[in-house]
Design a protein around this motif. Structure first.
Motif, PDB file in Angstrom:
ATOM      1  N   ALA A   1      -6.555  -6.538 -10.738  1.00  0.00           N
ATOM      2  CA  ALA A   1      -6.604  -7.144  -9.405  1.00  0.00           C
ATOM      3  C   ALA A   1      -6.280  -8.638  -9.471  1.00  0.00           C
ATOM      4  O   ALA A   1      -5.594  -9.169  -8.591  1.00  0.00           O
ATOM      5  N   ALA A   2      -6.752  -9.306 -10.517  1.00  0.00           N
ATOM      6  CA  ALA A   2      -6.452 -10.730 -10.675  1.00  0.00           C
ATOM      7  C   ALA A   2      -4.958 -10.955 -10.901  1.00  0.00           C
ATOM      8  O   ALA A   2      -4.362 -11.869 -10.313  1.00  0.00           O
TER       9      ALA A   2
ATOM     10  N   ILE B   1       0.831  -1.205   0.000  1.00  0.00           N
ATOM     11  CA  ILE B   1       0.000   0.000   0.000  1.00  0.00           C
ATOM     12  C   ILE B   1       0.865   1.254   0.000  1.00  0.00           C
ATOM     13  O   ILE B   1       0.625   2.189  -0.771  1.00  0.00           O
ATOM     14  N   ILE B   2       1.883   1.280   0.843  1.00  0.00           N
ATOM     15  CA  ILE B   2       2.739   2.471   0.942  1.00  0.00           C
ATOM     16  C   ILE B   2       3.488   2.716  -0.363  1.00  0.00           C
ATOM     17  O   ILE B   2       3.468   3.835  -0.904  1.00  0.00           O
ATOM     18  N   PHE B   3       4.161   1.695  -0.883  1.00  0.00           N
ATOM     19  CA  PHE B   3       4.918   1.872  -2.123  1.00  0.00           C
ATOM     20  C   PHE B   3       3.992   2.188  -3.300  1.00  0.00           C
ATOM     21  O   PHE B   3       4.320   3.026  -4.137  1.00  0.00           O
ATOM     22  N   SER B   4       2.838   1.536  -3.356  1.00  0.00           N
ATOM     23  CA  SER B   4       1.892   1.814  -4.440  1.00  0.00           C
ATOM     24  C   SER B   4       1.404   3.254  -4.377  1.00  0.00           C
ATOM     25  O   SER B   4       1.305   3.924  -5.405  1.00  0.00           O
ATOM     26  N   PHE B   5       1.103   3.735  -3.179  1.00  0.00           N
ATOM     27  CA  PHE B   5       0.636   5.115  -3.058  1.00  0.00           C
ATOM     28  C   PHE B   5       1.721   6.095  -3.482  1.00  0.00           C
ATOM     29  O   PHE B   5       1.456   7.037  -4.234  1.00  0.00           O
TER      30      PHE B   5
ATOM     31  N   ALA C   1      -7.990   5.197  -2.146  1.00  0.00           N
ATOM     32  CA  ALA C   1      -8.976   4.114  -2.190  1.00  0.00           C
ATOM     33  C   ALA C   1      -8.520   2.986  -3.113  1.00  0.00           C
ATOM     34  O   ALA C   1      -8.590   1.803  -2.744  1.00  0.00           O
ATOM     35  N   SER C   2      -8.029   3.329  -4.294  1.00  0.00           N
ATOM     36  CA  SER C   2      -7.609   2.275  -5.232  1.00  0.00           C
ATOM     37  C   SER C   2      -6.370   1.545  -4.724  1.00  0.00           C
ATOM     38  O   SER C   2      -6.258   0.329  -4.882  1.00  0.00           O
ATOM     39  N   VAL C   3      -5.462   2.259  -4.084  1.00  0.00           N
ATOM     40  CA  VAL C   3      -4.245   1.642  -3.570  1.00  0.00           C
ATOM     41  C   VAL C   3      -4.561   0.712  -2.391  1.00  0.00           C
ATOM     42  O   VAL C   3      -4.006  -0.382  -2.290  1.00  0.00           O
ATOM     43  N   ILE C   4      -5.470   1.134  -1.514  1.00  0.00           N
ATOM     44  CA  ILE C   4      -5.844   0.284  -0.381  1.00  0.00           C
ATOM     45  C   ILE C   4      -6.535  -0.984  -0.871  1.00  0.00           C
ATOM     46  O   ILE C   4      -6.228  -2.090  -0.415  1.00  0.00           O
ATOM     47  N   LEU C   5      -7.444  -0.825  -1.808  1.00  0.00           N
ATOM     48  CA  LEU C   5      -8.133  -1.999  -2.344  1.00  0.00           C
ATOM     49  C   LEU C   5      -7.162  -2.948  -3.039  1.00  0.00           C
ATOM     50  O   LEU C   5      -7.192  -4.165  -2.813  1.00  0.00           O
ATOM     51  N   ALA C   6      -6.267  -2.407  -3.848  1.00  0.00           N
ATOM     52  CA  ALA C   6      -5.277  -3.244  -4.527  1.00  0.00           C
ATOM     53  C   ALA C   6      -4.322  -3.877  -3.516  1.00  0.00           C
ATOM     54  O   ALA C   6      -3.938  -5.043  -3.661  1.00  0.00           O
ATOM     55  N   GLY C   7      -3.945  -3.143  -2.485  1.00  0.00           N
ATOM     56  CA  GLY C   7      -3.070  -3.686  -1.452  1.00  0.00           C
ATOM     57  C   GLY C   7      -3.705  -4.845  -0.713  1.00  0.00           C
ATOM     58  O   GLY C   7      -3.042  -5.838  -0.401  1.00  0.00           O
TER      59      GLY C   7
END
Length: 166
Positions: free
Chosen positions: A142-143, A59-63, A84-90
């Motif tokens: 996501a998959a 989540i941190i690196f993606s954000f 929101a998208s980063v948390i969901l993907a994380g």
């Protein structure tokens, strides 16, 4: 001398490739100091803690990488949408990593978890860009993220503990 083609299809692809190289530049600049700060020697973590740390790092690196890309491109995307998208993907990536850890049942060092989260993010992002999965559906991304996190959790102990598996 670069040739710039002004069609929407090519300019979006060029913008995405430039954003990916910007993300790699950030990673190269700040990865080593962060890993030095995370160097915890000899601590064995259970599967839930490992998966939680992997999810947090993802989540941190993606954000950081996505926000930087949006900021540099000048796109008008609100920070909360990125969060929101980063948390969901994380969470999706963390679930894949957790299931992989349940299967392999081996401990991974904290610094390796940080590295693996960056690896999974960059590989899933690049794969999604190459295959055009962002245009198909967010669920396709996501998959890919889930599968890569799962496979990474399975293969990581063999990568980092070579003396045990030789």
């Amino acid at each position: 001398m670069a040739v710039i083609i002004h069609t929407s299809q090519y300019s979006n692809g060029t913008a995405n490739s430039l954003l990916s190289s910007a993300s790699l530049h950030i990673l190269a600049s700040y990865y080593q100091p962060l890993i030095g700060a995370l160097a915890v020697q000899g601590v064995t973590l259970n599967i839930i803690k490992q998966s939680s740390l992997f999810t947090l790092f993802l989540i941190i690196f993606s954000f950081i990488l996505r926000y930087y890309s949006v900021y540099k491109s000048g796109a008008d995307i609100h920070v909360l949408a990125i969060v929101a998208s980063v948390i969901l993907a994380g969470l999706v990536g963390g679930a894949g990593f957790y299931l992989g850890q349940l299967k392999i049942k081996e401990s991974i060092a904290v610094k390796h978890l940080a590295f693996l989260s960056v690896f999974v993010y960059l590989l899933s992002h690049t794969t999604s860009n190459l295959l055009g999965l962002y245009q198909i559906s967010w669920f396709a991304y996501a998959a890919v993220l889930f599968v890569l996190a799962f496979v990474t959790a399975l293969r990581a102990p063999k990568m980092f503990n070579k003396e045990k598996y030789s």
